[in-house]
Design a protein around this motif. Structure first.
Motif, mmCIF file in Angstrom:
data_model
loop_
_atom_site.group_PDB
_atom_site.id
_atom_site.type_symbol
_atom_site.label_atom_id
_atom_site.label_comp_id
_atom_site.label_asym_id
_atom_site.label_seq_id
_atom_site.Cartn_x
_atom_site.Cartn_y
_atom_site.Cartn_z
ATOM 1 N N TYR A 183 0.834 -1.201 0.000
ATOM 2 C CA TYR A 183 0.000 0.000 0.000
ATOM 3 C C TYR A 183 0.871 1.253 0.000
ATOM 4 O O TYR A 183 0.595 2.221 -0.718
ATOM 5 C CB TYR A 183 -0.903 0.034 1.229
ATOM 6 C CG TYR A 183 -1.913 -1.072 1.349
ATOM 7 C CD1 TYR A 183 -2.472 -1.681 0.224
ATOM 8 C CD2 TYR A 183 -2.314 -1.527 2.604
ATOM 9 C CE1 TYR A 183 -3.403 -2.695 0.354
ATOM 10 C CE2 TYR A 183 -3.249 -2.535 2.744
ATOM 11 C CZ TYR A 183 -3.789 -3.130 1.621
ATOM 12 O OH TYR A 183 -4.719 -4.123 1.760
ATOM 13 N N THR A 192 -2.287 2.964 -11.287
ATOM 14 C CA THR A 192 -3.362 2.018 -11.014
ATOM 15 C C THR A 192 -2.838 0.973 -10.048
ATOM 16 O O THR A 192 -1.787 0.386 -10.274
ATOM 17 C CB THR A 192 -3.860 1.343 -12.302
ATOM 18 O OG1 THR A 192 -4.354 2.334 -13.205
ATOM 19 C CG2 THR A 192 -4.971 0.350 -12.005
ATOM 20 N N PHE A 193 -3.592 0.744 -8.971
ATOM 21 C CA PHE A 193 -3.204 -0.234 -7.957
ATOM 22 C C PHE A 193 -4.043 -1.486 -8.163
ATOM 23 O O PHE A 193 -5.274 -1.425 -8.175
ATOM 24 C CB PHE A 193 -3.432 0.329 -6.556
ATOM 25 C CG PHE A 193 -2.733 -0.441 -5.471
ATOM 26 C CD1 PHE A 193 -1.564 0.039 -4.909
ATOM 27 C CD2 PHE A 193 -3.238 -1.660 -5.028
ATOM 28 C CE1 PHE A 193 -0.916 -0.677 -3.905
ATOM 29 C CE2 PHE A 193 -2.599 -2.385 -4.042
ATOM 30 C CZ PHE A 193 -1.431 -1.897 -3.475
ATOM 31 N N THR A 203 -12.742 -5.757 -0.491
ATOM 32 C CA THR A 203 -12.160 -4.925 -1.542
ATOM 33 C C THR A 203 -12.273 -3.456 -1.194
ATOM 34 O O THR A 203 -11.325 -2.683 -1.390
ATOM 35 C CB THR A 203 -12.855 -5.221 -2.885
ATOM 36 O OG1 THR A 203 -12.717 -6.607 -3.204
ATOM 37 C CG2 THR A 203 -12.252 -4.390 -4.001
ATOM 38 N N GLN A 206 -9.590 -2.553 1.195
ATOM 39 C CA GLN A 206 -8.286 -2.396 0.545
ATOM 40 C C GLN A 206 -8.200 -1.084 -0.232
ATOM 41 O O GLN A 206 -7.163 -0.411 -0.215
ATOM 42 C CB GLN A 206 -8.020 -3.579 -0.391
ATOM 43 C CG GLN A 206 -7.757 -4.882 0.320
ATOM 44 C CD GLN A 206 -6.726 -5.710 -0.411
ATOM 45 O OE1 GLN A 206 -5.522 -5.422 -0.375
ATOM 46 N NE2 GLN A 206 -7.188 -6.741 -1.077
ATOM 47 N N ILE A 207 -9.279 -0.723 -0.913
ATOM 48 C CA ILE A 207 -9.285 0.554 -1.630
ATOM 49 C C ILE A 207 -9.044 1.704 -0.661
ATOM 50 O O ILE A 207 -8.254 2.622 -0.943
ATOM 51 C CB ILE A 207 -10.616 0.736 -2.391
ATOM 52 C CG1 ILE A 207 -10.718 -0.291 -3.532
ATOM 53 C CG2 ILE A 207 -10.725 2.154 -2.952
ATOM 54 C CD1 ILE A 207 -12.073 -0.316 -4.216
ATOM 55 N N VAL A 210 -5.373 1.847 0.217
ATOM 56 C CA VAL A 210 -4.578 2.436 -0.866
ATOM 57 C C VAL A 210 -4.748 3.955 -0.882
ATOM 58 O O VAL A 210 -3.772 4.706 -1.029
ATOM 59 C CB VAL A 210 -4.981 1.822 -2.222
ATOM 60 C CG1 VAL A 210 -4.285 2.549 -3.375
ATOM 61 C CG2 VAL A 210 -4.647 0.340 -2.260
ATOM 62 N N HIS A 211 -5.971 4.412 -0.733
ATOM 63 C CA HIS A 211 -6.234 5.852 -0.743
ATOM 64 C C HIS A 211 -5.545 6.545 0.431
ATOM 65 O O HIS A 211 -4.997 7.646 0.270
ATOM 66 C CB HIS A 211 -7.736 6.105 -0.697
ATOM 67 C CG HIS A 211 -8.428 5.801 -1.990
ATOM 68 N ND1 HIS A 211 -9.773 6.011 -2.191
ATOM 69 C CD2 HIS A 211 -7.957 5.295 -3.167
ATOM 70 C CE1 HIS A 211 -10.103 5.660 -3.424
ATOM 71 N NE2 HIS A 211 -9.013 5.215 -4.032
ATOM 72 N N ILE A 225 -7.992 1.837 -9.387
ATOM 73 C CA ILE A 225 -8.009 0.520 -8.744
ATOM 74 C C ILE A 225 -8.383 -0.540 -9.768
ATOM 75 O O ILE A 225 -9.399 -0.434 -10.461
ATOM 76 C CB ILE A 225 -9.010 0.477 -7.578
ATOM 77 C CG1 ILE A 225 -8.655 1.508 -6.508
ATOM 78 C CG2 ILE A 225 -9.081 -0.927 -6.981
ATOM 79 C CD1 ILE A 225 -7.363 1.245 -5.747
ATOM 80 N N SER A 226 -7.547 -1.569 -9.853
ATOM 81 C CA SER A 226 -7.827 -2.731 -10.701
ATOM 82 C C SER A 226 -8.175 -3.921 -9.815
ATOM 83 O O SER A 226 -7.557 -4.127 -8.765
ATOM 84 C CB SER A 226 -6.607 -3.069 -11.554
ATOM 85 O OG SER A 226 -6.781 -4.297 -12.232
ATOM 86 N N VAL A 338 -13.752 0.770 -8.289
ATOM 87 C CA VAL A 338 -12.848 0.071 -9.204
ATOM 88 C C VAL A 338 -12.889 0.742 -10.576
ATOM 89 O O VAL A 338 -13.963 1.054 -11.090
ATOM 90 C CB VAL A 338 -13.230 -1.414 -9.302
ATOM 91 C CG1 VAL A 338 -12.472 -2.110 -10.428
ATOM 92 C CG2 VAL A 338 -12.965 -2.108 -7.961
#
Length: 376
Positions: A183, A192-193, A203, A206-207, A210-211, A225-226, A338
Motif C-alpha cells: 500500500y 493504477t493499484f 475490496t 483495501q481501496i 490504498v487511498h 483501482i484494478s 474500481v
C-alpha cells in the motif's frame, strides 16, 4: 465513467485445466491470442512475469508489431536490471508501439521464486528497493537534465536518456499487492493499484487503505483501482454452475501442484503467488484463502472454490453466472471505486472471445446508460 478492461496473454496454450501444449514460445498462438483480445475490445493485455518464462518486453514488442490498437501491460520485477536500463527499454518499446505500453510492477512475494533469479533480499527490503527503483524510473522518463542518484540500492552519475516515452509525461505504472508495504509504495507511485478479486466489503477496505497511503504520500488524486477475476459464463445460471464445477473437478484432479504451477506464464503476473499446496508467503494469497474459508459464494456471484483448490496461486476467484449476472457483479465493483477490470478465463483463448461477445458490451452499455442519466 469509463472502465478499462484488461485481459492476459501467454506464449503457449496452457491453463489450470489445460496441460501445456506446443513449444514454450509459440509465435502463431501468441499472435492469435493477442488478436482475439483486440477483436474482443479489450483495452490492454497483461504479459506475465516468472523466473522461467519468456521475456515480457520481447513478447510485447512482437505483439505490438502485429496489432493495431491493443495496449500492452508488461509485468516487471525490479531488482534484476538497473532502473536506467529499464527506463530505456520501456521507452523504446513505447515509441515503437505508438504509446501502447504500461508497466505492471511486482516486488515479489515468494523468496524461492526470487532466488531463482539471484535475488536474496527479504520482503521488506524488496519493497524498499522498489520504492527507490520507481523514483528513478519516473525521473528517467521525465527529467530533461542529466541527474545522478546515491541511494541504498542504486548509485549512478550524470544519467540522461535520449529516448523518452511516446506517452506524456510518462508510461503508466500499475502496481500490485495487499500488504501494508505494498500500500505504501503503490500508494506513492502507482497510476493504477491492482488487487485480486475478494468480496466487496474486503475490496472496499483495501481501496481505502490504498487511498490513505496515497494521501500520506502527498498525492491529491489517488491511483485507479484494478480488480481481477476469472469469469465463468453460461447461457443460463444452471449451465454456468455446471461448467464451474467441471472446471473445479479438473483442477482438483490435476492437484494443486499440477494446476496453476503448470501455467507458468501466469504465476507471477499480479504479484508473487505461492505454489499450490503450500502456505503462501504473500498477503494477497492469504486473503483469498481466508475468504474461501468463510464460504464458497460471496455477494452476487463471487466463487472462491477455485482459489481454495489452487492454494490461491494467482488471481483465482471466479465470477459465475450468465453474462447478465456477471456484468452486474463487475458493476458492483465499479460502484465501490474500481476503475480497471482484469478478466481471464480457464479456457483462455475461447473465453477471451466469449467475453468480447457477451460480457464487455453489457458492462459498457450500462456505464454509457448511467453517463447519459439513466437509472442503474
Amino acid at each position: 465513467m469509463s472502465v478499462e478492461f484488461i485481459g492476459m496473454i501467454g506464449t503457449h496454450e496452457v491453463s489450470e485445466i489445460h496441460p501445456a501444449r506446443g513449444p514454450v514460445v509459440d509465435a502463431e498462438y501468441t499472435l492469435r491470442f493477442a488478436r482475439a483480445h483486440e477483436d474482443a475490445g479489450f483495452d490492454r493485455v497483461l504479459i506475465g512475469y516468472g523466473s522461467a518464462t519468456p521475456d515480457g518486453a520481447q513478447v510485447a514488442a512482437y505483439v505490438a508489431a502485429r496489432t493495431e490498437r491493443l495496449g500492452l501491460l508488461v509485468a516487471h520485477r525490479p531488482g534484476f536490471v538497473a532502473p536506467t536500463l529499464a527506463a530505456r527499454t520501456f521507452a523504446t518499446l513505447d515509441q515503437f508501439s505508438g504509446g501502447r505500453v504500461a508497466v505492471h510492477i511486482i516486488s515479489g512475494g515468494r523468496d524461492a521464486e526470487q532466488r531463482r533469479d539471484g535475488d536474496y533480499l527479504g520482503k521488506d527490503d524488496r519493497y524498499a528497493r522498489t520504492d527507490e527503483y520507481l523514483e528513478i524510473l519516473k525521473r528517467a522518463w521525465t527529467d530533461e537534465e542529466p541527474f545522478g542518484h546515491d541511494g541504498r540500492f542504486y548509485r549512478f552519475e550524470d544519467f540522461h536518456a535520449e529516448v523518452r516515452p511516446h506517452q506524456r509525461p510518462r508510461i503508466p505504472l500499475y502496481f500490485g499487492g495487499s500488504s501494508e508495504a505494498a500500500y505504501a509504495v503503490g500508494g506513492r507511485h502507482a497510476d493504477t493499484f491492482a488487487l485480486w478479486g475478494e468480496p466487496l466489503a474486503e475490496t472496499a477496505e483495501q481501496i481505502a487503505s490504498v487511498h490513505r497511503a496515497a494521501k500520506a504520500a502527498g498525492r491529491t488524486e489517488p491511483p485507479g483501482i484494478s480488480v481481477s477475476f476469472r469469469p465463468i459464463l453460461g447461457a443460463t445460471e444452471e449451465q454456468a454452475w455446471e461448467r464451474a464445477h467441471r472446471i473445479l473437478d479438473t483442477i482438483r484432479a490435476h492437484g494443486p501442484a499440477g494446476s496453476f504451477t503448470s501455467s507458468r506464464w501466469g504465476r507471477e503476473a499480479l504479484g508473487s503467488p505461492t505454489t499450490g499446496g503450500t502456505d503462501p508467503q504473500n498477503v494477497g494469497s492469504q486473503r483469498l484463502l481466508a475468504a474461501a474459508a468463510r464460504g464458497e459464494l460471496h455477494d452476487r456471484a463471487l466463487w472462491t472454490a477455485t482459489a481454495a483448490a489452487t492454494g490461491a496461486a494467482g488471481n483465482s476467484t471466479a465470477l459465475v453466472g450468465t453474462p447478465e449476472t456477471v456484468a452486474k457483479a463487475l458493476l458492483d465493483y465499479v460502484d465501490i471505486g474500481v476503475t480497471t477490470l482484469l478478466i481471464r478465463g480457464y479456457d483462455p483463448l475461447d473465453d477471451a472471445v466469449g467475453y468480447g461477445r457477451e460480457l464487455l458490451p453489457l458492462v459498457r452499455q450500462e456505464l454509457a446508460h448511467r453517463a447519459g442519466g439513466g437509472a442503474a
